[in-house]
Scaffold this motif. Sequence first.
Motif: not given
Length: 341
Positions: A291, A295, A299, A329, A332
């Motif tokens: 995770k 992320r 990003e 995902c 996210i």
Amino acid sequence: MQHTILILIMALFSLLTGLALYFWLNAHFNARYFYTTMLISWLLIALFPVMLIFSFFPQSSASGNIFGFSLAGAIAAFFVIWWYGTRSALAAQKIDVLEDKIRGLEEKQRDISHERRTPIVLQHCETFIYKLKHKRSKRIVLITGGIELVKVADIWVSSENTNMEMSRFYENSVSGVIRYYGAKKDQAGNVIDDTIARELSGAMGKDLYVQPGTVIITNAGDLQQTHNVKKLFHVAAVQGEVGTGYQPIRNIQLCVTKALQKADTEELRSLALKSILFPLLGTGTAKGDVKETARKLIEAAISYLETSEKSTIECVYFLMWTNVELEVCRGIVEEVERLAK
């Protein structure tokens, strides 16, 4: 008349100041002197209707009992509004705090569930597309299955260590799969020319080490014919340590940024590269947190696509090898307000 206008201006100022304080407090649960400021905000809000009503209707009245005291007229209206508003706001605030704690606990529970679940390898190639809201031609795509199933990306990114040593053919890693499928093989499937590893070793020359995040380009070998891959980007995503094995590099997101920058260099411009495929770097043999890593990687890709005006890359793929990776995902990307399905 002038007296009434002055009262109205004061009433409006009182309302706006009180509301500003109230909304600021809602955004800062842990603010110092929270309760004191909340009381002040409602005092200011309560002044507005009182001054408004009694500026137009000076003869009107309101009365009631507050804490055993009898009040009448404007003072009674003021205290009724202030008392009720403050009590309601504080009660609502406590509910918000509790709900925030509940959401935090639920998120922790989901993370624990993901960690304890046995990952199931996804056997089919399926895509989940998310477009950038302010650049609709740019996309983040989650693509499922093993990398050997993917035939849609111009560039494949291979996760390597800082020694730029590819995994062996039969190791359970993206690097090993790329090495095998890019090599020349006989009719029985035996490797007769280790094309990709040989070219990477040649690019390293006498160097034994590269800086974390370094990107080295090689040709795609047989992958060009079998999987439509134009170039391979080898990124130094993990770092070895004697006695403990490999760990993801500290700033794993640099691998994404540097790979995208490399794709947009002048030397590759003639290839018209439009898409790039990333595995979840550092989460395989290096056992990085899925995770947290995902992320950072996602990003970094979004930020690059948003800010690079001349980038030729239109689609950034992230490989989802298991159901757990896909679930994490999707959670996210669906929280990112800058993306839309």
